[in-house]
Write a protein that holds these residues in place. Structure first.
Motif, PDB file in Angstrom:
ATOM      1  N   GLN A 282     -10.762  -0.715   1.376  1.00  0.00           N
ATOM      2  CA  GLN A 282      -9.766  -0.953   0.333  1.00  0.00           C
ATOM      3  C   GLN A 282     -10.157  -0.276  -0.977  1.00  0.00           C
ATOM      4  O   GLN A 282      -9.302   0.253  -1.698  1.00  0.00           O
ATOM      5  N   LYS A 283     -11.443  -0.280  -1.296  1.00  0.00           N
ATOM      6  CA  LYS A 283     -11.901   0.356  -2.532  1.00  0.00           C
ATOM      7  C   LYS A 283     -11.805   1.879  -2.435  1.00  0.00           C
ATOM      8  O   LYS A 283     -11.482   2.552  -3.421  1.00  0.00           O
ATOM      9  N   GLU A 284     -12.078   2.415  -1.271  1.00  0.00           N
ATOM     10  CA  GLU A 284     -12.086   3.872  -1.109  1.00  0.00           C
ATOM     11  C   GLU A 284     -10.683   4.446  -0.898  1.00  0.00           C
ATOM     12  O   GLU A 284     -10.348   5.504  -1.439  1.00  0.00           O
ATOM     13  N   LEU A 285      -9.861   3.750  -0.106  1.00  0.00           N
ATOM     14  CA  LEU A 285      -8.535   4.266   0.249  1.00  0.00           C
ATOM     15  C   LEU A 285      -7.411   3.621  -0.546  1.00  0.00           C
ATOM     16  O   LEU A 285      -6.287   4.110  -0.555  1.00  0.00           O
ATOM     17  N   GLY A 286      -7.739   2.523  -1.218  1.00  0.00           N
ATOM     18  CA  GLY A 286      -6.711   1.782  -1.942  1.00  0.00           C
ATOM     19  C   GLY A 286      -6.152   0.665  -1.079  1.00  0.00           C
ATOM     20  O   GLY A 286      -5.837   0.887   0.098  1.00  0.00           O
ATOM     21  N   ALA A 287      -6.033  -0.518  -1.655  1.00  0.00           N
ATOM     22  CA  ALA A 287      -5.467  -1.655  -0.919  1.00  0.00           C
ATOM     23  C   ALA A 287      -3.957  -1.493  -0.811  1.00  0.00           C
ATOM     24  O   ALA A 287      -3.316  -0.878  -1.671  1.00  0.00           O
ATOM     25  N   LYS A 288      -3.386  -2.036   0.241  1.00  0.00           N
ATOM     26  CA  LYS A 288      -1.938  -1.939   0.439  1.00  0.00           C
ATOM     27  C   LYS A 288      -1.164  -2.801  -0.545  1.00  0.00           C
ATOM     28  O   LYS A 288       0.020  -2.579  -0.783  1.00  0.00           O
ATOM     29  N   ARG A 289      -1.853  -3.813  -1.099  1.00  0.00           N
ATOM     30  CA  ARG A 289      -1.225  -4.677  -2.099  1.00  0.00           C
ATOM     31  C   ARG A 289      -2.062  -4.670  -3.376  1.00  0.00           C
ATOM     32  O   ARG A 289      -3.261  -4.422  -3.325  1.00  0.00           O
ATOM     33  N   LYS A 290      -1.402  -4.943  -4.489  1.00  0.00           N
ATOM     34  CA  LYS A 290      -2.103  -4.938  -5.772  1.00  0.00           C
ATOM     35  C   LYS A 290      -1.527  -6.019  -6.674  1.00  0.00           C
ATOM     36  O   LYS A 290      -0.311  -6.244  -6.699  1.00  0.00           O
TER      37      LYS A 290
END
Length: 369
Positions: A282-290
């Protein structure tokens, strides 16, 4: 004292609420004051002067033994080995899938002794989780019944607290603590921490000393405009500062990265910890939710669990929302699909039978200067 829906558990200060006209509610199985005067009055007192909170419902779990650091590295997301002796450190504890068991603060006494301060509703769950993953090199003890906890918060907090001790409180810097402090003639642990977005202190004491300290602080703070404060102001203050509340911004199904506390997730530490693989992705690719901030454009207040839409697509939900006492705006925190996170993005919030316009804004909503 007005009492609503009594649940049973009471802090050592329960009888004191009556003296300050406290209105109590059931909060996670505890009878706690929601307010003493009014939520807005208490909120503004903390932002401009000082407020006193009873937070004795919080849990304290002590971990000791030669394997303390190695053990905590495998169960907490932050790098506890980097924390200095005498420092506090914000942390999360996760499941294998990255969901949050709890968020907590550690107090590092030594390499072999750490106190974990956990959320009241999670004490038993956290204790069992910690014991389940412990080894023979550590001892895990639930010491919650041995502590009461008071919080003095606000720009005048140090002025108030300094009247009650000869210890120079200016030497206790942010997220540091000192134990065995003589405070109002009682021995306490005092840390420069809090949950309001303001300067302040949290004081850990024996339950037998709580009433004396509560009265002493109220007396010392009278000339500074200090007010006793309840859960209502505690919630609006922490919300404006975007401080997560377990059960709303964090939960079994919400990861620390999604909730915006990725700064407490150190996936670069050598040790594997529960949830590391998911959180690293999630930190490297980005989480699907924010978690984002929303400001209402139409008239209406976004409340917890209200659905958020982009056109006809449901993209998330409100975790916390209210009319900000400081900003005088209707605002909310929302967990939404990351593709809609950009500032200025217009969305709609389902408020009862109507969909009202809102826009994504920067957070925290409030930051002290």
């Amino acid at each position: 004292m007005e009492v609503l829906a009594l649940a049973g558990k009471q802090t050592p200060l329960f009888a004191e609420y009556k003296e300050s006209n406290g209105k109590t509610i059931d909060f996670g199985g505890w009878d706690l004051p929601v307010q003493f005067s009014s939520i807005k009055e208490e909120h503004h007192a903390v932002r401009s002067k000082a407020g006193l909170f009873d937070v004795s419902h919080m849990g304290e779990i002590r971990v000791t033994g030669k394997g303390t650091m190695d053990y905590l590295q495998t169960i907490l997301t932050n790098n506890v080995k980097r924390a200095k002796i005498g420092a506090c450190q914000y942390n999360a504890m996760c499941y294998e899938d990255g969901g949050t068991v709890d968020d907590l603060v550690i107090y590092k006494f030594s390499e072999e002794e750490v106190l974990l301060v956990v959320n009241a509703s999670n004490i038993e769950k956290d204790f069992e989780w910690l014991k389940q993953h412990a080894n023979t090199d550590v001892k895990v003890e639930n010491e919650s019944e041995h502590f009461a906890q008071l919080a003095i918060q606000g720009p005048l907090a140090e002025n108030v607290a300094q009247k009650l001790t000869k210890t120079d409180l200016s030497e206790i810097t942010f997220f540091r603590f000192k134990s065995e402090v003589n405070f109002a003639n009682k021995l306490v642990l005092i840390s420069r921490t809090g949950y309001t977005g303001e300067d302040g202190f949290e004081i850990y004491c024996s339950p037998n000393d709580a009433v004396h300290l509560w009265r002493s602080i109220l007396s010392a703070g009278e000339s500074e405009g200090l007010l006793p404060c309840g859960l209502g102001a505690r919630d609006t203050l922490r919300f404006e500062a975007k401080l997560a509340l377990y059960g709303q911004e964090l939960s079994k199904s919400i990861t620390p990265v999604e909730a915006g506390i990725g700064f407490a997730v150190k996936t670069d530490k050598e040790e594997n910890f529960l949830g590391k693989n998911v959180l690293k992705r999630q930190k490297e690719l980005g989480a699907k939710r924010k978690l984002v901030g929303l400001e209402m454009m139409d008239k209406g207040i976004p409340r917890t669990d209200y659905e958020v839409f982009y056109k006809e697509k449901k993209i998330g939900f409100i975790t916390t929302g209210t009319q900000s006492p400081t900003l005088q705006k209707n605002i909310g925190l929302a967990l939404i699909d990351s593709e809609y996170k950009e500032l200025g993005t217009e969305v709609e919030v389902q408020v009862r039978k109507r969909r009202l316009k809102a826009k994504v804004v920067s957070t925290p909503f409030y930051k002290r200067s």
